[in-house]
Design an enzyme around this catalytic site. Structure first.
Site, PDB file in Angstrom:
ATOM      1  N   CYS A   2     -11.207  59.401  -1.940  1.00 24.64           N
ATOM      2  CA  CYS A   2     -11.399  59.908  -3.294  1.00 24.64           C
ATOM      3  C   CYS A   2     -12.377  61.065  -3.210  1.00 24.64           C
ATOM      4  O   CYS A   2     -13.002  61.298  -2.175  1.00 24.64           O
ATOM      5  CB  CYS A   2     -11.961  58.822  -4.216  1.00 24.64           C
ATOM      6  SG  CYS A   2     -10.879  57.388  -4.442  1.00 24.64           S
ATOM      7  N   ASN A 101     -16.249  56.606  -3.521  1.00 24.61           N
ATOM      8  CA  ASN A 101     -15.244  56.928  -2.509  1.00 24.61           C
ATOM      9  C   ASN A 101     -15.410  55.956  -1.360  1.00 24.61           C
ATOM     10  O   ASN A 101     -16.481  55.919  -0.733  1.00 24.61           O
ATOM     11  CB  ASN A 101     -15.423  58.369  -2.018  1.00 24.61           C
ATOM     12  CG  ASN A 101     -14.526  58.687  -0.829  1.00 24.61           C
ATOM     13  OD1 ASN A 101     -13.435  58.153  -0.698  1.00 24.61           O
ATOM     14  ND2 ASN A 101     -14.999  59.559   0.049  1.00 24.61           N
ATOM     15  N   TYR A 257      -7.407  65.180   9.007  1.00 21.59           N
ATOM     16  CA  TYR A 257      -6.502  65.397   7.876  1.00 21.59           C
ATOM     17  C   TYR A 257      -7.174  65.492   6.517  1.00 21.59           C
ATOM     18  O   TYR A 257      -6.853  66.356   5.715  1.00 21.59           O
ATOM     19  CB  TYR A 257      -5.476  64.254   7.839  1.00 21.59           C
ATOM     20  CG  TYR A 257      -4.536  64.286   6.661  1.00 21.59           C
ATOM     21  CD1 TYR A 257      -3.419  65.122   6.655  1.00 21.59           C
ATOM     22  CD2 TYR A 257      -4.747  63.482   5.547  1.00 21.59           C
ATOM     23  CE1 TYR A 257      -2.549  65.153   5.570  1.00 21.59           C
ATOM     24  CE2 TYR A 257      -3.893  63.507   4.460  1.00 21.59           C
ATOM     25  CZ  TYR A 257      -2.791  64.344   4.480  1.00 21.59           C
ATOM     26  OH  TYR A 257      -1.947  64.371   3.402  1.00 21.59           O
TER      27      TYR A 257
END
Length: 504
Positions: A2, A101, A257
């Site tokens: 997040c 997160n 990523y």
């Protein structure tokens, strides 16, 4: 993953948080939320959707005040409605909002403790609400009369002792300030910065420094593992180490990523780490296939471009853009529902035939997770006229589920789980397949920071750094994620009830 934001400024922050959330939108496309305060009350707007879709002009006008926090969420197992959109709020003590997160690996135990011992009620299945209530309870235990930085730091230290997993959070306490804190292993990233204005110093906390850059803030530092930063509403900054035994173990997948290439996480430039991934992968190809017949290197847009460019240069092979990406299709990795994900791949990419025709092509991707995208891309390359299609992954085989905030598929859905590399190659239909070695990935990231000597690498190795992940936990997680995936197609996205002063 997040994206989270927190800021205290000398001017209204509604637009600034909105803009900062769009910068970290890559970290979550499922839901968004903002809470602000004008010193009298808090104002909340949150819902499912992209930042641009959740907030209209009338919402923005009602998000009043010079301080606030924001959140963007990606789809998480068991979280389908806007009720689970963040930030979350509790009114005791003081009034606290929190955006999170990560993932708590002992959420079930904490949920039971909160109910039976702390006498606190949870309204959702989100572990972010658990984290908020643990923080609120520890504040009640450690604050005698008035809030002070030392008492808040004690409460966060107690939170660290209770909570296990990967977490980075921003919180806002009514009439006091904004707080950012990070788990003792630093699994999930968090940074803070400042901006000098004529009225004084503004401060911002963010998941990635690109949000600070875009808003004109100067990066001060990463919030270190176990650390907390407090920005009071009168503009004072306090930073303190709250954990007993902090250690830097950042998530490797952030560099592969998740993070934007222009970010700097724990003093490592993500862009440079991806260049080094390309170098390491090229060296492996040269070792194993010195007389290769690769005519052209083509990246799978867009995260792999940096690694592919360096790989091509190292091999002395042409680099070409062979796929054009539709920018208006979401990232397939974080899209809910396998059927929707597979359907989106052909809509997302289109091949340029002349770059493939009659050539031996090496396709480079950042990672191979389920394998469905790779299989369809290999097919597209063949349909575009390639003689032979090779595939290379800048990351090692993804064989294990993530439990620290990346809602990866169940183990059975991971193409490399239980398969040899030869079997994965056959599954995706490539003529050859090259995976990055785990040692090569370590070297690519650690070269940017000599203090890094351990990583959260569980998706590649099955080694969980919190040392509390049992086979039973993984089995339950797989069952839960599998049920959630099946149920997501039937979920009602409008089923939500918002408390607090919702800016609708």
């Amino acid at each position: 993953m997040c994206g989270i934001i927190g800021t205290v400024a000398h001017n209204p922050v509604n637009q600034e948080i909105y803009d900062a959330l769009t910068v970290v939108q890559h970290r979550g496309q499922d839901a968004a939320g903002i809470v602000t305060t004008d010193g009298r009350r808090m104002y909340l707007r949150k819902d499912n959707g992209l930042v641009r879709d959740v907030f209209r002009t009338d919402h923005m006008l009602r998000l009043a005040g010079n301080a606030g926090i924001g959140h963007v969420r990606y789809p998480t197992a068991g979280v389908e409605t806007s009720a689970e959109a963040q930030p979350f709020y509790v009114n005791t003590p003081y009034g606290i909002c929190l955006a999170h997160n990560g993932n708590l690996t002992n959420a079930e135990q904490l949920s039971d403790e909160l109910y039976r011992t702390d006498r606190r009620h949870l309204n959702t299945n989100s572990d972010s609400e658990i984290l908020l209530n643990v923080f609120a309870h520890e504040l009640m235990r450690h604050v005698d009369l008035e809030l002070s930085p030392s008492e808040i730091f004690k409460a966060i230290g107690a939170l660290h002792r209770r909570c296990s997993g990967g977490y980075a959070a921003t919180a806002m306490i009514a009439d006091y300030g904004v707080i950012g804190f990070r788990d003792p292993l630093g699994i999930r990233p968090l940074v803070y910065g400042k901006r000098e204005t004529a009225a004084g110093t503004d401060y911002m906390i963010a998941s990635e420094p690109v949000a600070l850059d875009a808003m004109g803030y100067e990066l001060i530092d990463d919030i270190k593992p176990g650390e907390a930063a407090i920005i009071t509403f009168d503009g004072q900054l306090h930073v303190h180490q709250c954990a007993d035994n902090p250690a830097l173990c950042p998530c490797l997948f952030e560099y592969v990523y998740l993070a934007r290439p222009d970010s700097v996480l724990d003093n490592v430039y993500v862009y440079k780490s991806r260049l080094r991934m390309g170098e390491q992968l090229a060296d492996k190809i040269e070792r194993e296939w010195a007389d290769h017949d690769i005519d052209v290197v083509i990246p799978v847009p867009s995260t792999s471009r940096t690694s592919a460019l360096e790989l091509a240069g190292r091999l002395g092979v042409k680099y070409r853009e062979g796929f054009i990406k539709n920018r208006y299709i979401g990232r397939t990795f974080i899209m809910p529902g396998q059927e929707k994900r597979q359907k989106s791949i052909r809509q997302k990419l289109n091949a340029i035939d002349l770059e493939f025709a009659d050539k031996n092509v090496l396709l480079v991707d950042d990672s191979i997770v389920r394998g469905n995208t790779s299989r369809q891309i290999v097919e597209m390359a063949r349909e575009a006229g390639a003689n032979r299609v090779y595939m290379a992954s800048a990351a090692p085989p993804v064989r294990y589920p993530n439990v620290y905030g990346i809602d990866m598929p169940t183990a059975q859905e991971l193409v490399a789980h239980g398969r040899t590399e030869a079997e994965v190659r056959e599954f995706i239909g490539a003529d050859r397949l090259f995976y990055q070695d785990i040692e090569g990935l370590y070297a690519a990231v650690a070269a940017g920071n000599n203090e890094m000597n351990r990583f959260e690498d569980s998706v590649f190795t099955g080694d969980y750094v919190t040392a509390d992940i049992s086979n039973n936990y993984l089995a339950q997680l797989e069952l839960f994620r599998g049920e959630s995936t099946r149920a997501s197609n039937d979920a009602d996205p409008d089923n939500a009830v918002l408390d607090l002063h919702n800016a609708e």
